[in-house]
Design an enzyme around this catalytic site. Sequence first.
Site, PDB file in Angstrom:
ATOM      1  N   ASP A  67       5.463   4.580  -1.076  1.00 53.45           N
ATOM      2  CA  ASP A  67       4.358   4.549  -2.030  1.00 53.45           C
ATOM      3  C   ASP A  67       3.271   5.562  -1.691  1.00 53.45           C
ATOM      4  O   ASP A  67       3.289   6.191  -0.626  1.00 53.45           O
ATOM      5  CB  ASP A  67       3.766   3.128  -2.111  1.00 53.45           C
ATOM      6  N   ASN A 132      -0.260 -11.030   1.086  1.00 53.97           N
ATOM      7  CA  ASN A 132       0.146 -11.798  -0.105  1.00 53.97           C
ATOM      8  C   ASN A 132       1.651 -11.681  -0.368  1.00 53.97           C
ATOM      9  O   ASN A 132       2.134 -12.064  -1.427  1.00 53.97           O
ATOM     10  CB  ASN A 132      -0.649 -11.341  -1.336  1.00 53.97           C
ATOM     11  N   HIS A 134       3.416  -8.831  -0.526  1.00 52.57           N
ATOM     12  CA  HIS A 134       3.897  -7.621  -1.207  1.00 52.57           C
ATOM     13  C   HIS A 134       4.739  -6.750  -0.269  1.00 52.57           C
ATOM     14  O   HIS A 134       4.564  -6.759   0.951  1.00 52.57           O
ATOM     15  CB  HIS A 134       2.747  -6.826  -1.847  1.00 52.57           C
ATOM     16  N   GLU A 139       3.188  -6.102  -5.961  1.00 52.34           N
ATOM     17  CA  GLU A 139       2.333  -7.268  -5.783  1.00 52.34           C
ATOM     18  C   GLU A 139       3.012  -8.510  -6.359  1.00 52.34           C
ATOM     19  O   GLU A 139       3.957  -8.392  -7.166  1.00 52.34           O
ATOM     20  CB  GLU A 139       0.997  -7.031  -6.509  1.00 52.34           C
TER      21      GLU A 139
HETATM   22  C1  F6R Z   1       2.806   0.720   2.988  1.00 50.57           C
HETATM   23  C2  F6R Z   1       3.200  -0.412   2.162  1.00 50.57           C
HETATM   24  C3  F6R Z   1       2.553  -1.757   2.275  1.00 50.57           C
HETATM   25  C4  F6R Z   1       2.280  -2.199   3.704  1.00 50.57           C
HETATM   26  C5  F6R Z   1       1.607  -3.557   3.736  1.00 50.57           C
HETATM   27  C6  F6R Z   1       1.251  -3.974   5.152  1.00 50.57           C
HETATM   28  O1  F6R Z   1       3.552   1.862   2.657  1.00 50.57           O
HETATM   29  O2  F6R Z   1       4.045  -0.238   1.362  1.00 50.57           O
HETATM   30  O3  F6R Z   1       3.393  -2.712   1.656  1.00 50.57           O
HETATM   31  O4  F6R Z   1       3.476  -2.227   4.418  1.00 50.57           O
HETATM   32  O5  F6R Z   1       0.460  -3.534   2.953  1.00 50.57           O
HETATM   33  O6  F6R Z   1       0.269  -3.119   5.642  1.00 50.57           O
HETATM   34  P1  F6R Z   1      -0.149  -3.130   7.167  1.00 50.57           P
HETATM   35  O7  F6R Z   1       1.032  -2.713   7.946  1.00 50.57           O
HETATM   36  O8  F6R Z   1      -1.271  -2.128   7.273  1.00 50.57           O
HETATM   37  O9  F6R Z   1      -0.585  -4.520   7.472  1.00 50.57           O
END
Ligand code: F6R
Length: 239
Positions: A67, A132, A134, A139
């Site tokens: 992403d 959450n 995701h 989401e």
């Molecule tokens: C990042 C992504 C997100 C993160 C998630 C956890 O490319 O796709 O899904 O993996 O938000 O983020 P962290 O690792 O910062 O807790």
Amino acid sequence: MKVIVVENYEEVSAKAFEVMHELVAAKPNAVLGLATGSSPIGLYENMIKDHKENGTSYAACQSFNLDEYVGIDRNHEQSYYTFMHENLFNGIDIKEENVHLPYGNTKEDCEAYEHSMENVTVDIQVLGIGSNGHIGFNEPGTSFDEETHIVTLKEGTRQDNARFFENDINKVPTHAITMGIATIMKAKKILLVATGANKADAVSAMIDGPVSVDCPASVLQNHNDVVVIVDKAAASKLK
Ligand code: F6R
């Protein structure tokens, strides 16, 4: 799902590196699906260290990131393009032309990214998980059938990420472009890493909960090769 519980972030990163290294050693032209965020930084550090010390090469690898934010330039210090170069690509020998991240905010940009993956299969997709549930920026409520698409970020996700934008939620982009769940599920192997008590509910819903769009990561129960590596805090609500 294979669930590995270890003590702390360092051990999660070491274990994740073992999985990644085993794959790249066996298949030097592996296609890597990569994630940003805090969770995989330790894995990436281990990859860089091993590349420098042991010469593991990524010169024949391709990478596809999950992403990217919409509305900030690729060269912005908080873009995922910058993140990946600073935390991984600049430290290994992957070729710039083999590095792919989604970019843009139109349907055509999304289709172009899917198109760039048309003739490859991701061998290993690295994932973190949002508090959450995701994965990527899919989401809760996102259809499991979605491919690369534009999303409106939930306020909670923007709050989680405000720490990277001077703790000011107003500076966090409101939209992102992300691989969809259908895109992610095409990977041959999934490697999900999570640490910390704030991930415990999401990790529990992913592993013990029903497969439901309420917890996007629960879809991984339907994938036949998933390794989840978590620390004790993130595993604390598992059955
Ligand atoms: C990042 C992504 C997100 C993160 C998630 C956890 O490319 O796709 O899904 O993996 O938000 O983020 P962290 O690792 O910062 O807790």
